[in-house]
Design an enzyme around this catalytic site. Structure first.
Site, PDB file in Angstrom:
ATOM      1  N   HIS A 108       0.196   8.043  -3.965  1.00 26.07           N
ATOM      2  CA  HIS A 108       0.136   8.939  -5.130  1.00 26.07           C
ATOM      3  C   HIS A 108      -1.176   9.732  -5.175  1.00 26.07           C
ATOM      4  CE1 HIS A 108      -1.965   5.467  -7.156  1.00 26.07           C
ATOM      5  NE2 HIS A 108      -2.642   6.450  -7.708  1.00 26.07           N
ATOM      6  N   ASP A 150       3.610   2.889  -1.996  1.00 30.57           N
ATOM      7  CA  ASP A 150       2.409   3.574  -2.487  1.00 30.57           C
ATOM      8  C   ASP A 150       1.240   3.401  -1.527  1.00 30.57           C
ATOM      9  OD1 ASP A 150       1.113   5.283  -4.188  1.00 30.57           O
ATOM     10  OD2 ASP A 150       0.448   3.737  -5.571  1.00 30.57           O
ATOM     11  N   SER A 207      -7.936   4.447  -7.467  1.00 31.31           N
ATOM     12  CA  SER A 207      -6.728   4.296  -6.661  1.00 31.31           C
ATOM     13  C   SER A 207      -7.028   4.534  -5.188  1.00 31.31           C
ATOM     14  CB  SER A 207      -5.655   5.280  -7.124  1.00 31.31           C
ATOM     15  OG  SER A 207      -5.202   4.960  -8.412  1.00 31.31           O
TER      16      SER A 207
END
Length: 464
Positions: free
Chosen positions: A107, A137, A212
């Site tokens: 993402h 992911d 992230s």
């Protein structure tokens, strides 16, 4: 008061000093001022250079609301004309090899046209995507560089709840930041915020937007997970963060080095559900454990190994499983083409079986067919349902027939969706993908399509 302060200092130091005492069979209390003064600073100094900032840039077109409409598209041709616009995203990544392999979250990268990797010493490199997988992911990037600082991967199956952990990343774009905590839980499975689905490590080390793709490391500086998401009501960290275990990262790296461009996960050809207290009573189990198989495709490798509907899979490769996501994770980290041991319960007895891990078979042939621009519903893409198609579209194992792969702009406008199963067009039975075009032409101008969506009958009527 001084005594209380000293006791507190010793308690804190014991947690930080665990690695220094790991060579001994029994832990001991620090005995010198040097040991009491231990901190994370040397560890961070060694690990931080391998954690990078990632800047992704994508050019997208702003679409007119009338684009693709057969009538209003021409009438309002100049209304809201498409204009390019730039989307930027910021995240973190981890260098995992000296020759420039970088791991991050899918993402963070998305469909970026340009990816820039920036080290903490401000060196910058252009990066290219080797493998990206939205469901996991995870993404593997490659930069053209040698002798890069990197983190070694620890086997995430050896991680225990209560271990100290550090999260390194770039939260809110403020620059590289380190936060500390512990591993709060293992085997967190199911849907988590973001795109990831599967199996996670849980930590209370603060993770915020921008973290992230960053590193979750242990007190020896080894990578144990890739930070991916949090559970939050405010948008900031509430102490519940999730990291993708290195066991899955290793499988991604293995496939990237083998030249794969998409991540290939083994196909179970099965559906199941966790065994809870109520279900365990109905199955005659002594306690809730495992995953009960509720459906098996005729081509499933589990069925080929002798498993049946109603069997309860309790372990895969020697690891207990408690959910379908955890079971798939255990299969995925083994890799396609290998055999894996499974233990299951049947009639109250434990049994062992060896399952060959495989891709979903593309058989019978999918016979993909796309309607040309001259045909009714131009751009509609259909295919025959087989295990590979069902897996790609995320459809139930029981789906059979001709499925919509892409409805196209016109098909979408009349109500078709990806995954719809076409049964009849104006009473003509659809048994092959190539039946669709001729059936639409014969039915025009008044067309009726019978389809199934989610097991429910659907009737669409329109005029061309």
């Amino acid at each position: 008061m001084k005594t209380v302060q000293m006791i507190f200092s010793v308690v804190v130091a014991v947690g930080l000093w665990t690695q220094a005492a790991s060579a001994q069979t029994q832990p001991r209390v620090p005995t010198s001022q040097a040991e009491i003064s231990l901190s994370f600073a040397p560890l961070v100094k060694e690990a931080a250079p391998a954690v990078v900032n990632i800047y992704a840039r994508q050019i997208v077109q702003s679409r007119s609301p009338f684009e693709g409409d057969p009538f209003f598209g021409n009438l309002f041709r100049d209304f809201g004309a498409s204009r390019p616009r730039v989307q930027n995203s910021l995240g973190s990544g981890v260098i995992v090899s000296a020759d420039g392999f970088v791991v991050s979250n899918y993402h963070v990268i998305g469909q970026a046209d340009q990816i820039r990797v920036v080290l903490n010493d401000r060196r910058e490199y252009e990066a290219r995507v080797l493998i990206g997988d939205e469901e996991s992911d995870l993404v593997i990037l490659k930069i053209d560089a040698e002798d890069m600082p990197h983190l070694s991967l620890r086997d995430s199956d050896t991680v225990e709840v209560g271990e100290l952990a550090l999260a390194i990343g770039n939260p809110f774009g403020v620059g590289q930041t380190v936060s500390s905590g512990i591993v709060s839980g293992l085997a967190r499975s199911g849907a988590v915020t973001g795109n990831a689905r599967g199996y996670f490590l849980q930590t209370d080390a603060p993770i915020n937007p921008g973290n992230s793709g960053g590193a979750l490391i242990d007190v020896s500086g080894q990578l144990i997970g890739i930070n991916t998401s949090i559970l939050t009501r405010s948008g900031g960290s509430n102490g519940i963060g999730f990291a993708i275990p290195t066991a899955l990262v290793e499988q991604f790296l293995e496939q990237a080095r083998a030249g794969k461009t998409t991540f290939e996960r083994p196909w179970a050809g099965a559906t199941g559900q966790p065994v809870d207290a109520g279900l365990s009573d109905g199955l005659g189990l002594s306690r809730p454990e495992g995953v009960v198989l509720t459906a098996l495709h005729r081509a499933s490798p589990l069925a080929a190994a002798g498993l049946r509907v109603g069997d309860v899979v309790v372990s895969v490769a020697g690891h207990p499983v408690h959910s379908p996501a955890e079971m798939l994770f255990r299969m995925s980290v083994q890799g396609i083409g290998r055999d894996v041991d499974m233990t299951f319960l049947r009639d109250g007895a434990l049994r062992d079986v060896r399952v060959s891990l495989m891709r979903p078979p593309d058989d019978p042939p999918r016979d993909t067919y796309v309607l040309s621009e001259r045909e009714v519903l131009a751009g509609l893409e259909v295919a025959r349902a087989n295990p590979a198609v069902l897996d790609e579209l995320g459809l139930p194992l029981t789906v059979d027939g001709i499925v919509v792969v892409d409805p196209g702009p016109l098909g979408r406008r009349v109500g078709l969706r990806t995954g719809d199963v076409l049964r009849r067009i104006d009473r003509a039975l659809i048994t092959a993908p190539r039946d669709v075009g001729p059936a639409l032409r014969r039915a025009a101008p008044g067309i009726a399509i019978e389809a199934e969506r989610g097991g429910q009958r659907l009737l669409l009527r329109f005029r061309t």
